[in-house]
Design an enzyme around this catalytic site. Sequence first.
Site, PDB file in Angstrom:
ATOM      1  N   ASP A  66       0.583  -1.050   0.032  1.00  0.00           N
ATOM      2  CA  ASP A  66      -0.207   0.090  -0.030  1.00  0.00           C
ATOM      3  C   ASP A  66       0.765   0.671  -0.016  1.00  0.00           C
ATOM      4  O   ASP A  66       1.730   1.348   0.307  1.00  0.00           O
ATOM      5  CB  ASP A  66      -0.886  -0.061   1.498  1.00  0.00           C
ATOM      6  CG  ASP A  66      -1.984   0.829   1.296  1.00  0.00           C
ATOM      7  OD1 ASP A  66      -2.220   1.741   0.571  1.00  0.00           O
ATOM      8  OD2 ASP A  66      -2.441   1.035   2.071  1.00  0.00           O
ATOM      9  N   HIS A  81       1.858   3.079  -8.839  1.00  0.00           N
ATOM     10  CA  HIS A  81       1.940   1.840  -9.290  1.00  0.00           C
ATOM     11  C   HIS A  81       2.885   0.774  -9.826  1.00  0.00           C
ATOM     12  O   HIS A  81       3.969  -0.083  -9.817  1.00  0.00           O
ATOM     13  CB  HIS A  81       1.282   1.727  -9.930  1.00  0.00           C
ATOM     14  CG  HIS A  81      -0.544   1.997  -9.049  1.00  0.00           C
ATOM     15  ND1 HIS A  81      -0.637   1.639  -8.107  1.00  0.00           N
ATOM     16  CD2 HIS A  81      -1.611   2.819  -9.741  1.00  0.00           C
ATOM     17  CE1 HIS A  81      -1.163   2.031  -7.483  1.00  0.00           C
ATOM     18  NE2 HIS A  81      -2.766   2.832  -8.528  1.00  0.00           N
ATOM     19  N   LEU A  94      10.456 -20.849  -4.630  1.00  0.00           N
ATOM     20  CA  LEU A  94      10.142 -19.849  -4.202  1.00  0.00           C
ATOM     21  C   LEU A  94       8.678 -19.774  -4.968  1.00  0.00           C
ATOM     22  O   LEU A  94       8.829 -20.148  -6.150  1.00  0.00           O
ATOM     23  CB  LEU A  94      10.503 -18.431  -4.259  1.00  0.00           C
ATOM     24  CG  LEU A  94       9.426 -17.200  -3.432  1.00  0.00           C
ATOM     25  CD1 LEU A  94      10.100 -17.057  -1.975  1.00  0.00           C
ATOM     26  CD2 LEU A  94       9.969 -15.672  -4.317  1.00  0.00           C
TER      27      LEU A  94
HETATM   28  C1  IPE Z   1      -5.438  -2.787  -0.039  1.00  0.00           C
HETATM   29  O1  IPE Z   1      -4.789  -1.600  -1.007  1.00  0.00           O
HETATM   30  C2  IPE Z   1      -6.112  -3.605  -1.634  1.00  0.00           C
HETATM   31  C3  IPE Z   1      -4.117  -3.657  -2.295  1.00  0.00           C
HETATM   32  C4  IPE Z   1      -3.315  -3.589  -1.572  1.00  0.00           C
HETATM   33  C5  IPE Z   1      -4.394  -4.386  -3.633  1.00  0.00           C
HETATM   34  P1  IPE Z   1      -6.133  -0.318  -0.599  1.00  0.00           P
HETATM   35  O2  IPE Z   1      -5.382   0.594  -0.432  1.00  0.00           O
HETATM   36  O3  IPE Z   1      -6.835  -0.538  -1.756  1.00  0.00           O
HETATM   37  O4  IPE Z   1      -7.218  -0.528   1.448  1.00  0.00           O
HETATM   38  P2  IPE Z   1      -7.661   0.682   1.506  1.00  0.00           P
HETATM   39  O5  IPE Z   1      -9.407   0.623   0.857  1.00  0.00           O
HETATM   40  O6  IPE Z   1      -7.330   1.584   2.009  1.00  0.00           O
HETATM   41  O7  IPE Z   1      -8.476   0.074   3.174  1.00  0.00           O
HETATM   42  C1  IPE Z   2      -1.492  -0.028  -2.780  1.00  0.00           C
HETATM   43  O1  IPE Z   2      -1.544   1.696  -3.498  1.00  0.00           O
HETATM   44  C2  IPE Z   2      -2.028  -0.603  -4.759  1.00  0.00           C
HETATM   45  C3  IPE Z   2      -3.544  -1.138  -5.091  1.00  0.00           C
HETATM   46  C4  IPE Z   2      -4.039  -0.648  -4.531  1.00  0.00           C
HETATM   47  C5  IPE Z   2      -3.302  -1.516  -6.411  1.00  0.00           C
HETATM   48  P1  IPE Z   2      -2.365   2.656  -3.374  1.00  0.00           P
HETATM   49  O2  IPE Z   2      -3.218   2.795  -4.402  1.00  0.00           O
HETATM   50  O3  IPE Z   2      -3.874   1.988  -2.499  1.00  0.00           O
HETATM   51  O4  IPE Z   2      -1.488   3.633  -2.138  1.00  0.00           O
HETATM   52  P2  IPE Z   2      -2.083   4.839  -1.707  1.00  0.00           P
HETATM   53  O5  IPE Z   2      -3.086   3.937  -0.604  1.00  0.00           O
HETATM   54  O6  IPE Z   2      -3.830   5.713  -2.063  1.00  0.00           O
HETATM   55  O7  IPE Z   2      -1.084   5.628  -1.217  1.00  0.00           O
HETATM   56 MG    MG Z   3      -4.209   2.112  -0.416  1.00  0.00          MG
END
Ligand code: IPE
Ligand code: IPE
Ligand code: MG
Length: 269
Positions: A24, A41, A135
């Site tokens: 995240d 990303h 792995l």
């Molecule tokens: C969780 O991250 C899903 C992934 C990392 C793929 P999100 O950023 O979507 O989670 P929430 O919505 O903030 O809980």
């Molecule tokens: C996690 O990073 C990746 C996915 C959920 C695909 P985020 O896109 O949720 O990044 P933040 O949380 O908005 O910074």
């Molecule tokens: Mg996020």
Amino acid sequence: MNTSSTQGIPDTGAVPRHVAIIMDGNGRWATKRFLPRVAGHKRGVESVREAVRACGERGVEYLTLFAFSSENWRRPEEEVSVLMQLFVMVLEQEVAKLDAAGVRLKVVGDLSRFDAKLLELIRRGEAKTAHNTKLTLTICANYGGRWDIMQATHAMLRANPALAAGFTEQDLEPYLSMGYAPEPDLFIRTGGEQRVSNFLIWQLAYTELYFTDTFWPDFDGRALDEAIASYRRRERRFGQTSEQVRERGRAVTPVPETHAAAPATRVDA
Ligand code: IPE
Ligand code: IPE
Ligand code: MG
């Protein structure tokens, strides 16, 4: 076959066999740099490469990465579309390298919403790397923990309708989408949030949790080492006392069927 971690307690100080990560903070990493969220990303893919390499080197056997949740479809259409393109690109570019490094690739989740090209790349990637043993890298894509429990229940009952009368955890576990792996020993969430966001909710029952403010694109081998070091300092007890774990070895005592005959202990004594 699922070898539940709760059947035995791993040694304190051991390297985790299974590390599961919520990657995240990509969006915030990019926003902080005045870049579009998708730039985060793209940079996040580098961290995936690094995590796979580092886990292989450190003797981790299973690495599971949450790439796209069943709730992420709620994001702006354009961001979802870039994430799908990125997934295609990564599969096209990385599978041969994963194979050369001895990595077995698995993709789990509700794949029915993905387009034919992506499905074919997933199928080919899994087939090409199926024989690898160094792995196991599992990518959770359109994955949700509740979806997993529901699909497993349906699949189990389809295969064995008599179980509708009653079934056990052991009946269900082989049908969970990660039935081939032990439960995660170490859960890592980057990006500062302290929640599970519908990740492997069944399998995380006794997993050690580790949260870091580091955004996923900044999460490198050293950051992984810090997480593993934190894990290795912990004593896992699975309901037992510290003394039991140290004195009686690491087999988990079965939970008694009934507590009715247990002598009463005064808690206020
Ligand atoms: C969780 O991250 C899903 C992934 C990392 C793929 P999100 O950023 O979507 O989670 P929430 O919505 O903030 O809980
Ligand atoms: C996690 O990073 C990746 C996915 C959920 C695909 P985020 O896109 O949720 O990044 P933040 O949380 O908005 O910074
Ligand atoms: Mg996020």
